[in-house]
Design an enzyme around this catalytic site. Structure first.
Site, PDB file in Angstrom:
ATOM      1  N   SER A 244       0.850  -1.191   0.000  1.00 37.37           N
ATOM      2  CA  SER A 244       0.000   0.000   0.000  1.00 37.37           C
ATOM      3  C   SER A 244       0.891   1.247   0.000  1.00 37.37           C
ATOM      4  O   SER A 244       2.105   1.157   0.175  1.00 37.37           O
ATOM      5  CB  SER A 244      -0.878   0.007   1.251  1.00 37.37           C
TER       6      SER A 244
ATOM      7  N   ASP B 178      -1.155  -1.617  -4.013  1.00 34.76           N
ATOM      8  CA  ASP B 178      -2.503  -1.694  -3.448  1.00 34.76           C
ATOM      9  C   ASP B 178      -3.048  -0.266  -3.264  1.00 34.76           C
ATOM     10  O   ASP B 178      -2.375   0.582  -2.660  1.00 34.76           O
ATOM     11  CB  ASP B 178      -2.389  -2.414  -2.088  1.00 34.76           C
TER      12      ASP B 178
ATOM     13  N   SER C 134     -10.933  -9.045   2.357  1.00 33.60           N
ATOM     14  CA  SER C 134     -11.363 -10.442   2.375  1.00 33.60           C
ATOM     15  C   SER C 134     -10.648 -11.308   3.402  1.00 33.60           C
ATOM     16  O   SER C 134     -10.550 -12.527   3.238  1.00 33.60           O
ATOM     17  CB  SER C 134     -11.248 -11.034   0.975  1.00 33.60           C
TER      18      SER C 134
ATOM     19  N   ASN D 209      -7.857 -10.083  -1.589  1.00 32.21           N
ATOM     20  CA  ASN D 209      -6.918  -9.292  -0.790  1.00 32.21           C
ATOM     21  C   ASN D 209      -6.974  -9.643   0.693  1.00 32.21           C
ATOM     22  O   ASN D 209      -8.047  -9.590   1.314  1.00 32.21           O
ATOM     23  CB  ASN D 209      -7.243  -7.803  -0.943  1.00 32.21           C
TER      24      ASN D 209
HETATM   25  O1  LIG Z   1      -8.323  -5.370   0.922  1.00 35.26           O
HETATM   26  C1  LIG Z   1      -7.268  -5.403   1.531  1.00 35.26           C
HETATM   27  C2  LIG Z   1      -6.101  -4.696   0.995  1.00 35.26           C
HETATM   28  O2  LIG Z   1      -6.390  -3.946  -0.154  1.00 35.26           O
HETATM   29  C3  LIG Z   1      -7.088  -6.137   2.826  1.00 35.26           C
HETATM   30  O3  LIG Z   1      -8.303  -6.547   3.395  1.00 35.26           O
HETATM   31  P1  LIG Z   1      -8.373  -7.085   4.898  1.00 35.26           P
HETATM   32  O4  LIG Z   1      -8.295  -5.915   5.810  1.00 35.26           O
HETATM   33  O5  LIG Z   1      -9.694  -7.793   5.010  1.00 35.26           O
HETATM   34  O6  LIG Z   1      -7.247  -8.049   5.088  1.00 35.26           O
HETATM   35  O1  LIG Z   2      -5.908  -1.058   2.148  1.00 34.27           O
HETATM   36  C1  LIG Z   2      -5.767  -1.862   3.057  1.00 34.27           C
HETATM   37  C2  LIG Z   2      -4.576  -2.708   3.328  1.00 34.27           C
HETATM   38  O2  LIG Z   2      -4.873  -3.521   4.422  1.00 34.27           O
HETATM   39  C3  LIG Z   2      -3.323  -1.891   3.565  1.00 34.27           C
HETATM   40  O3  LIG Z   2      -3.442  -1.163   4.734  1.00 34.27           O
HETATM   41  P1  LIG Z   2      -2.477   0.096   5.047  1.00 34.27           P
HETATM   42  O4  LIG Z   2      -2.938   1.200   4.156  1.00 34.27           O
HETATM   43  O5  LIG Z   2      -2.676   0.318   6.513  1.00 34.27           O
HETATM   44  O6  LIG Z   2      -1.073  -0.353   4.721  1.00 34.27           O
HETATM   45 ZN   LIG Z   3      -8.202  -2.982  -0.307  1.00 38.47          ZN
END
Ligand SMILES: O=C(CO)COP(=O)(O)O
Ligand SMILES: O=C[C@H](O)COP(=O)(O)O
Ligand SMILES: [Zn+2]
Ligand SMILES: [Zn+2]
Length: 354
Positions: free
Chosen positions: A50, A83, A234, A275
């Protein structure tokens, strides 16, 4: 070199009817844990970072880490994915650091909080797709806003996500719009909204069709049989992991995630990328809490990070087996970015829409 694009991997998954978990990464331990799991069951993997992960670990460190993981496990195809990219620049800088796939999440504006309108989402996603495809890089787009069908609230829990109340229309991706969106943006994969949200607190009870709208996936798949669907939010939030955290001093209120059998049902209906971040966070945290509670004098990080990695490996292995990813690594011959770029140029990878 076994770096692979999302498009090639999900095309393979569609052909053979399996799904691929996309695990989030922030540090070396998570990278090693994912690869150990993939190696143990001979599975290709999607590793995703992310914006927060990129800030935490630093792009250069992340890029070298992925190089190292690929070198250590040359037989495992690794897709490195961004992400929730929030604008063109975030996507381009990811590509510069070796990401083979990016998500342009235009369902929200650049702040990652404000729901965007149709024109904004189509415009920015289309621009990223054009750029990325010139380099053979894959693109995931998102239509619909993640949030809870129980409360109507956006999923603001972990930094990324809509703030405040959303309408039912925003919370469920519209199948007609999904067809138009894929056509106009040319994305390789489409994330949809159907009641999942990020983080641990998704549902206050075991979800049924009223709060986890799997029928929306089935309808979109009927209309877009060739499009790879993505389920965000998910994690299954296993009871066992909640219990470990709480047994060793944690205070997580009772909660429910997305049952694995619902994801398996999704995989039968076009879901190809799933994800998962929260489950791995919980698996690691449970072990760190356990070790430090049982050994209050311990101060060597390796003593708690090793069991944390092992718990994450176990979880990743389970999902790779449950989604049918296990056993597929050896069947994939990675196609280079330049070859993918040629295929986009020739038009053969354009979405097939009836
Ligand atoms: O969608 C996600 C990251 O983009 C992660 O989802 P979770 O928080 O359910 O693991
Ligand atoms: O978008 C959701 C993912 O779990 C990543 O989380 P984050 O933005 O805290 O790294
Ligand atoms: Zn997500
Ligand atoms: Zn989103």
């Amino acid at each position: 070199m076994a770096r692979i694009t999302l498009r090639q991997l999900l095309d393979h998954a569609a052909e053979y009817g399996y799904g691929v978990p996309a695990f989030n990464i922030n540090n070396m331990e998570q990278g090693l844990a994912i690869m150990a799991a993939a190696d143990a069951v001979d599975a290709p993997v999607i590793i995703q970072a992310s914006r927060g992960a990129r800030q935490y670990a630093n792009d250069v460190v992340l890029a070298r880490l992925i190089d190292a993981l690929v070198e250590l496990y040359p037989h495992i195809p690794v897709c490195m994915h961004l992400d929730h990219g929030n604008n063109e620049a975030t996507c381009v800088t990811a590509m510069q650091h070796g990401f083979t796939s990016v998500m342009m999440d235009g369902s929200l504006k650049e702040d990652g909080k404000t729901p965007a309108d149709w024109d904004y989402n189509v415009g920015i996603t289309r621009r990223v797709t054009e750029m990325a495809h010139y380099g053979g890089v894959s693109v995931e787009g998102e239509l619909g806003v993640l949030g809870s069908l129980e409360t109507g609230m956006g999923d603001k829990e972990d930094g990324h996500g809509a703030e405040g109340k959303l309408s039912h229309d925003q919370l469920l991706t519209n199948p007609d719009e999904a067809v138009k969106f894929v056509k106009e943006t040319q994305v390789d994969a489409l994330a949809i909204a159907m009641g999942t949200s990020h983080g641990a607190y998704k549902f206050t009870r075991k979800p049924d069709g009223a709060i986890l709208a799997m029928h929306v996936i089935e309808e979109i798949h009927r209309r877009l049989p060739e499009t790879h669907l993505v389920m965000h939010g998910s994690s299954s939030v296993p009871q066992e992991l909640q219990d470990i955290i709480n047994k060793y001093g944690g205070k997580m209120p009772q909660t429910w995630g997305v049952p694995v059998e619902e994801i398996q049902r999704g995989i039968k209906h076009g879901v190809r990328k799933i994800n998962i971040d929260t489950d791995n966070r919980m698996a690691m945290t449970g072990q760190i809490r356990r070790i430090l509670t049982e050994n209050p004098g311990e101060f060597d990080p390796r003593k708690y990070l090793k069991p944390a990695m092992e718990a994450m490996t176990k979880l990743c292995k389970e999902r790779l087996e449950q989604f049918g990813t296990a056993g597929q690594a050896g069947r994939i011959k990675p196609v280079s970015l330049s070859e993918m770029a040629k295929r986009y140029r020739s038009g053969e990878l354009a979405p097939k829409i009836a």
